[in-house]
Design a protein around this motif. Structure first.
Motif, short mmCIF file in Angstrom:
data_model
loop_
_atom_site.label_atom_id
_atom_site.label_comp_id
_atom_site.label_asym_id
_atom_site.label_seq_id
_atom_site.Cartn_x
_atom_site.Cartn_y
_atom_site.Cartn_z
N VAL A 225 0.85 -1.20 0.00
CA VAL A 225 0.00 0.00 0.00
C VAL A 225 0.89 1.25 0.00
O VAL A 225 0.62 2.22 -0.73
CB VAL A 225 -0.96 0.01 1.21
CG1 VAL A 225 -1.84 1.25 1.18
CG2 VAL A 225 -1.84 -1.25 1.21
N GLU A 226 1.95 1.20 0.78
CA GLU A 226 2.89 2.34 0.81
C GLU A 226 3.49 2.57 -0.58
O GLU A 226 3.64 3.71 -1.03
CB GLU A 226 4.02 2.07 1.82
CG GLU A 226 3.57 2.15 3.27
CD GLU A 226 2.87 3.47 3.62
OE1 GLU A 226 3.37 4.53 3.23
OE2 GLU A 226 1.79 3.41 4.25
N LYS A 227 3.79 1.47 -1.25
CA LYS A 227 4.36 1.58 -2.60
C LYS A 227 3.34 2.19 -3.55
O LYS A 227 3.66 3.06 -4.37
CB LYS A 227 4.79 0.19 -3.09
CG LYS A 227 5.73 0.24 -4.27
CD LYS A 227 6.26 -1.14 -4.61
CE LYS A 227 5.88 -1.52 -6.01
NZ LYS A 227 6.12 -2.94 -6.30
N PHE A 228 2.08 1.74 -3.44
CA PHE A 228 1.03 2.25 -4.32
C PHE A 228 0.88 3.77 -4.16
O PHE A 228 0.58 4.48 -5.11
CB PHE A 228 -0.32 1.57 -4.02
CG PHE A 228 -0.38 0.11 -4.41
CD1 PHE A 228 0.54 -0.44 -5.29
CD2 PHE A 228 -1.37 -0.72 -3.90
CE1 PHE A 228 0.47 -1.78 -5.65
CE2 PHE A 228 -1.45 -2.05 -4.24
CZ PHE A 228 -0.51 -2.59 -5.12
N PRO B 234 -0.47 9.00 -11.03
CA PRO B 234 -1.90 8.74 -11.19
C PRO B 234 -2.25 7.85 -12.39
O PRO B 234 -3.26 7.14 -12.36
CB PRO B 234 -2.50 10.13 -11.37
CG PRO B 234 -1.40 11.11 -11.20
CD PRO B 234 -0.12 10.40 -10.97
N GLU B 235 -1.42 7.85 -13.42
CA GLU B 235 -1.76 7.06 -14.61
C GLU B 235 -1.41 5.57 -14.45
O GLU B 235 -1.80 4.74 -15.26
CB GLU B 235 -1.09 7.65 -15.87
CG GLU B 235 0.44 7.64 -15.86
CD GLU B 235 1.05 8.84 -15.12
OE1 GLU B 235 0.30 9.56 -14.42
OE2 GLU B 235 2.27 9.04 -15.23
N HIS B 236 -0.71 5.25 -13.38
CA HIS B 236 -0.33 3.84 -13.14
C HIS B 236 -1.56 3.01 -12.77
O HIS B 236 -2.42 3.49 -12.03
CB HIS B 236 0.71 3.78 -12.02
CG HIS B 236 1.36 2.43 -11.89
ND1 HIS B 236 0.72 1.37 -11.29
CD2 HIS B 236 2.56 1.98 -12.30
CE1 HIS B 236 1.52 0.31 -11.32
NE2 HIS B 236 2.64 0.65 -11.93
N PRO C 167 -9.13 7.04 -4.41
CA PRO C 167 -9.95 6.91 -3.20
C PRO C 167 -10.67 5.56 -3.13
O PRO C 167 -10.77 4.96 -2.07
CB PRO C 167 -10.95 8.07 -3.33
CG PRO C 167 -10.27 9.06 -4.21
CD PRO C 167 -9.41 8.27 -5.16
N GLU C 168 -11.16 5.09 -4.28
CA GLU C 168 -11.86 3.78 -4.31
C GLU C 168 -10.93 2.67 -3.86
O GLU C 168 -11.30 1.79 -3.07
CB GLU C 168 -12.40 3.52 -5.72
CG GLU C 168 -13.32 2.32 -5.84
CD GLU C 168 -12.61 0.96 -5.88
OE1 GLU C 168 -13.16 -0.01 -5.32
OE2 GLU C 168 -11.49 0.87 -6.45
N ARG C 169 -9.71 2.69 -4.36
CA ARG C 169 -8.74 1.63 -4.01
C ARG C 169 -8.35 1.72 -2.54
O ARG C 169 -8.27 0.70 -1.86
CB ARG C 169 -7.49 1.73 -4.88
CG ARG C 169 -7.78 1.35 -6.31
CD ARG C 169 -6.51 0.97 -7.06
NE ARG C 169 -6.88 0.66 -8.43
CZ ARG C 169 -6.60 1.44 -9.48
NH1 ARG C 169 -5.91 2.57 -9.31
NH2 ARG C 169 -6.99 1.10 -10.68
N LEU C 170 -8.14 2.93 -2.09
CA LEU C 170 -7.76 3.11 -0.68
C LEU C 170 -8.85 2.53 0.23
O LEU C 170 -8.57 1.83 1.20
CB LEU C 170 -7.52 4.58 -0.37
CG LEU C 170 -6.94 4.85 1.02
CD1 LEU C 170 -5.60 4.15 1.20
CD2 LEU C 170 -6.76 6.35 1.25
N MET C 171 -10.11 2.77 -0.14
CA MET C 171 -11.22 2.25 0.66
C MET C 171 -11.22 0.72 0.63
O MET C 171 -11.43 0.07 1.66
CB MET C 171 -12.55 2.77 0.14
CG MET C 171 -13.71 2.35 1.01
SD MET C 171 -15.13 3.38 0.77
CE MET C 171 -15.92 2.54 -0.56
#
Ligand SMILES: Cc1cc2nc3c(=O)[nH]c(=O)nc-3n(C[C@H](O)[C@H](O)[C@H](O)COP(=O)(O)O)c2cc1C
Length: 173
Positions: A120-123, A128-130, A136-140
């Protein structure tokens, strides 16, 4: 009745699920980590547990599955994605496809498993294009995954294991 519970787990989620299966079948089951050349022929049912890596079984388990023959198998997995999705189903189908056709699949189970913090830290550092950029959706989704596998998941997998065993007995006796 002899049952083997074999799992592959990088950060412990799948191991927890494997332990819940063994606890649900205390008299008959043996818990082991995936290993080449382990004699599995002596078991009536082999539960195989893996974590989802690139939408299929992780490499260690994938390699093991590909050389299995004539076994009664039940699959279980943990993944970062939401469990009730077509994507999660597809991941399990990809894993089933690794098994040679002479094996019998008795059942499948999957639940969410928290993502390694490092990942998650790496993400968070990605542009943004990766494809894995932290929206926000992924973080949730990652936050929701963070509590899994939870007690509900472990109860559900215990019931799954008991059901697989009972159905196997009904069919073979
Ligand atoms: C390198 C890597 C790749 C992953 N790929 C996927 C994936 O393709 N789909 C998914 O839903 N989850 C993916 N995940 C999340 C893991 O499947 C999930 O966190 C799992 O519960 C880890 O299990 P473990 O603790 O037993 O290792 C990935 C995790 C890692 C570390």
């Amino acid at each position: 009745m002899k049952i083997l519970v074999m799992y592959s787990s990088l950060t412990g989620n799948t191991k927890k699920v494997a332990e819940a299966i063994t606890a649900a079948l205390p008299e008959e089951s043996t818990l082991v980590q995936v290993a080449d050349k382990l004699p599995i022929q002596n078991y009536d049912i082999v539960f195989l547990g893996f974590w989802i890596d690139r939408s299929s079984a992780d490499n260690a388990m994938a390699q093991f599955m590909q050389q299995m023959h004539d076994e009664n198998v039940a699959l279980f997995a943990t993944l970062g994605a939401y469990p009730n999705t077509a994507y999660a189903k597809k991941c399990m189908e990809n894993a089933v496809a690794l098994l040679p056709k002479d094996n019998t699949v008795l059942g499948k189970f999957h639940c969410q498993g928290k993502l390694a913090e490092k990942l998650v830290e790496k993400f968070k550092t990605l542009p943004p294009e990766h494809p894995h950029a932290l929206t926000p959706e992924r973080l949730m989704r990652y936050q929701k995954a963070a509590s899994h596998p939870d007690e509900v998941d472990l109860k559900a997998v215990a019931q799954f294991a008991i059901k697989v065993r009972e159905e196997f007995i009904n069919k073979h006796h």
